[in-house]
Scaffold this active site. Structure first.
Site, PDB file in Angstrom:
ATOM      1  N   GLU A  60       0.816  -1.226   0.000  1.00 41.74           N
ATOM      2  CA  GLU A  60       0.000   0.000   0.000  1.00 41.74           C
ATOM      3  C   GLU A  60       0.842   1.265   0.000  1.00 41.74           C
ATOM      4  O   GLU A  60       0.482   2.263  -0.627  1.00 41.74           O
ATOM      5  CB  GLU A  60      -0.957   0.008   1.195  1.00 41.74           C
ATOM      6  CG  GLU A  60      -2.230  -0.810   0.978  1.00 41.74           C
ATOM      7  CD  GLU A  60      -2.011  -2.297   1.102  1.00 41.74           C
ATOM      8  OE1 GLU A  60      -0.960  -2.691   1.658  1.00 41.74           O
ATOM      9  OE2 GLU A  60      -2.871  -3.072   0.648  1.00 41.74           O
ATOM     10  N   HIS A 129     -11.257  -5.744   8.942  1.00 44.67           N
ATOM     11  CA  HIS A 129     -11.658  -5.524   7.551  1.00 44.67           C
ATOM     12  C   HIS A 129     -13.003  -4.819   7.406  1.00 44.67           C
ATOM     13  O   HIS A 129     -13.592  -4.833   6.330  1.00 44.67           O
ATOM     14  CB  HIS A 129     -11.736  -6.864   6.805  1.00 44.67           C
ATOM     15  CG  HIS A 129     -10.413  -7.370   6.323  1.00 44.67           C
ATOM     16  ND1 HIS A 129      -9.334  -7.540   7.160  1.00 44.67           N
ATOM     17  CD2 HIS A 129      -9.984  -7.736   5.087  1.00 44.67           C
ATOM     18  CE1 HIS A 129      -8.310  -7.998   6.461  1.00 44.67           C
ATOM     19  NE2 HIS A 129      -8.675  -8.126   5.200  1.00 44.67           N
TER      20      HIS A 129
END
Lengths: 323, 319
Positions: A60, A129
């Site tokens: 990321e 998540h």
């Protein structure tokens, strides 16, 4: 007008923009060969090729950092972070660079960058998540933070984001991709930083955005059957935050409920209610109520998860409390 | 190399040295705020590397950036004005010591979060690769930056995508006060490049001509399509990490030994022994630098503070 899903609307905006401007390319985990982990970019790799649809490693920091670098050279990257939970791994680039380079170097650098990502719970993905940390990102001057709640806005706002010379965090909702709505064809632009009334009413103002817009509209339908006429204001952008339609609505209804999917503490509701008190205190007829997620990490078990997430019934109940 | 080129390298190194000495004085006088990281001792690295680039090649570095700024072509007066926070500073008084950039010179800053500019460098190179520009991005960083995740993500991506980047590690032996063996799994930093399948070299960072030669060769290979390469320049900072560093982590004897390997002194000897320049040539340059610094200080002192009503300028691009 065609009725299409949120997923199709986002995909359409991306496709049309990439056809229009060769400087636009997309990059991220599984955006290419896989077709996007939420299937938004299915077919893009075959049509636009590997140079414009770049599969990245699971990195990321490298995704956002290199997208910033590419944007500095004049390209217009659309970087995808698979879910907003992973954006924390790229936080430094989002916060310390994308939000600051234009200012810190006295206007020399421009970042025509879009970071697309997905927020929200309700899919039994448990604590790591399922978060809705949108408000955190809206804290930083220099960033633009957008979170559409309808397919039409998703298309129009994404096109505006791609055409903007500012870095935009574009937050989609994990459970809205199947939502259907009328979407104008072709070049349809919704300006960034503009709130709008999605349902007119006169008795109470519900301020919301993204997934909770859908819930708020459903709550308003229920309330209508009980004789309460709610006006629903959709923020659409969290930064810049456009309070004008909110204040106008509040001055008419004198009552407000703010609905968001994230946690209540230091959240969007806290900001919006504070601004209403600051800007329209004389119009307050009842304490403003906030509907938000319970203050726990989201659990896996379906019943527990739903108990922690804000529900339509919570919005209905909050409206009745302020009436 | 022509005599003029030899002397220009000398000029740049002396200019950086004097600028930094003056910056330290101004800091002590309270005219420079924030942090101040001096480049004294490391002048040969940036001077050698940047002298090997073409104008289309991009440069990006970390927070110890005054030398890189000078080598990239920013006038010393705009560096000093930035240190004093003036409107005429290279970043308009918004960035300070750690954040100087001039993109018209293809110098992209001046980034102060350790290692965070490494993925940005990959992105600058991606921009050139995408556009088909025959440009190389030169990314400088310290030894400390090679222990943070950004470094590894950035290097990995650059190799996976075959990006035209020259990674330059300025190994000055310490990340703040922590020595390389106490912070890095390997002390030969270039070994980290091997893990990413990258051609790599080490060079004496106290020898400007050696640095320049290595950089020239590597840049041209990268331009020809080799993909990213890695250069470790071994050097030393003669001053503390920043102003007010008590330097408890190293002995004065160690500093003194390194000072004998002064890159400017080394270069003087080479210029004489190689008959590239005379003592008189060097004296003339030193005199010129003194004048440049004096003029730059006058410029900075006489420059206006940024107007308060410009506080909100450039938070966003106006659209």
């Amino acid at each position: 007008m065609a009725k299409i899903t949120m997923r199709e609307a986002i995909s359409q905006a991306l496709w049309e923009e990439m056809e229009r401007d060769p400087k636009i390319f997309i990059m991220g985990e599984e955006v290419g060969v896989w077709g996007g982990s939420y299937a938004v970019t299915r077919g893009f790799y075959d049509h636009f090729g590997a140079n414009r649809v770049k599969d990245t490693p699971i990195s990321e920091s490298a995704i956002v950092g290199s997208a910033i670098g590419a944007a500095l050279t004049g390209l217009r990257p659309v970087a995808e972070i698979m879910t907003i939970n992973f954006a924390f791994s790229a936080m430094d680039h989002i916060v310390n660079e994308s939000a600051k380079l234009h200012y810190m170097f006295n206007g020399q650098m421009r970042l025509p960058l879009v970071i697309r990502t997905v927020s929200g719970g309700g899919r039994q993905l448990a604590a790591t998540h399922s978060q809705t940390p949108d408000a955190i990102f809206a804290h930083f001057p220099g960033l633009t933070v957008v979170a559409p709640g309808t397919p039409a806005d998703a298309k129009g706002l994404l096109k505006a984001a791609i055409r903007s010379d500012n870095p935009v965090l574009f937050i989609e909702s994990a459970t809205l991709y199947q939502l259907r709505g009328e979407v104008p064809e072709g070049d349809y632009i919704v300006p960034l930083g503009k709130s709008t009334v999605q349902r007119p009413g006169k008795d109470v103002t519900i301020v919301t955005y993204s997934k909770m817009l859908d819930y708020s509209l459903k709550a308003a339908d229920q309330l209508a059957s009980e004789g309460i006429d709610a006006e629903v204001v959709d923020l659409r952008s969290l930064r810049p935050l456009d309070m004008v339609p909110v204040i106008e609505s509040f001055k008419k209804t004198n009552r407000a409920v703010i609905a968001e999917e994230g946690w209540k503490s230091y959240g969007v509701g806290a900001e919006v209610s504070a601004r209403i008190y600051e800007e329209a205190f004389d119009y307050v007829d009842a304490p403003i109520k906030r509907v938000a997620q319970k203050e726990v990490p989201l659990p896996y078990n379906r019943n527990l998860e739903q108990a922690a997430l804000p529900q339509i019934a919570d919005i209905v109940a909050a409206v009745k409390e302020v009436m | 190399m022509q005599k003029k080129e030899y002397l220009e390298l000398y000029h740049q190194m002396v200019l950086i040295r004097r600028l930094e000495e003056k910056a330290a004085e101004l800091y002590q006088d309270g005219k420079v705020g924030g942090f101040l990281h001096l480049y004294i001792g490391q002048e040969a690295v940036s001077t050698g590397i940047i002298s090997a680039r073409k104008p289309i090649d991009r440069v990006i570095t970390a927070y110890r950036d005054h030398g890189v700024a000078i080598n990239s072509g920013i006038p010393v007066k705009r560096v000093l004005a930035e240190l004093e926070g003036k409107a005429t500073g290279v970043s308009g008084g918004r960035g300070g010591s750690m954040h100087m950039a001039d993109i018209s010179l293809n110098y992209w800053g001046g980034h102060a979060i350790v290692g965070s500019h490494i993925p940005l460098a990959a992105g600058l190179a991606l921009g050139d690769q995408y556009a088909g520009n025959p440009a190389v991005t030169i990314a400088l960083f310290g030894d400390g930056a090679t222990n943070i995740g950004y470094f590894h993500e950035g290097l990995n991506l650059s190799k996976v995508w075959n990006l035209p980047v020259l990674w330059v590690c300025e190994n000055n032996e310490y990340g703040m006060g922590t020595s390389v063996p106490r912070a890095s799994a390997v002390s030969d930093i270039r070994q980290k490049a091997i893990g990413y399948g990258m051609p790599n070299r080490a060079v004496d960072g106290m020898d400007v001509l050696a640095v320049r030669a290595a950089a020239e060769e590597m840049i041209e290979q990268i331009r020809a399509g080799s993909g990213p390469q890695f250069l470790e320049a071994n050097t030393y900072r003669f001053r503390g990490h920043s102003m007010g560093d008590p330097e408890r982590y190293r002995k004065q004897e160690e500093v003194r030994q390194w000072e004998e390997d002064d890159p400017i002194g080394n270069y003087q000897k080479k210029l004489i022994s190689g008959r590239h320049a005379t003592k008189a040539d060097m004296d003339a340059i030193e005199k010129q630098v003194d004048d440049e610094i004096a003029e730059a200080i006058e410029f900075a002192e006489n420059s206006p503070e940024p107007a308060l009503d410009t506080l909100f300028d450039n938070v966003y691009v106006e659209e």
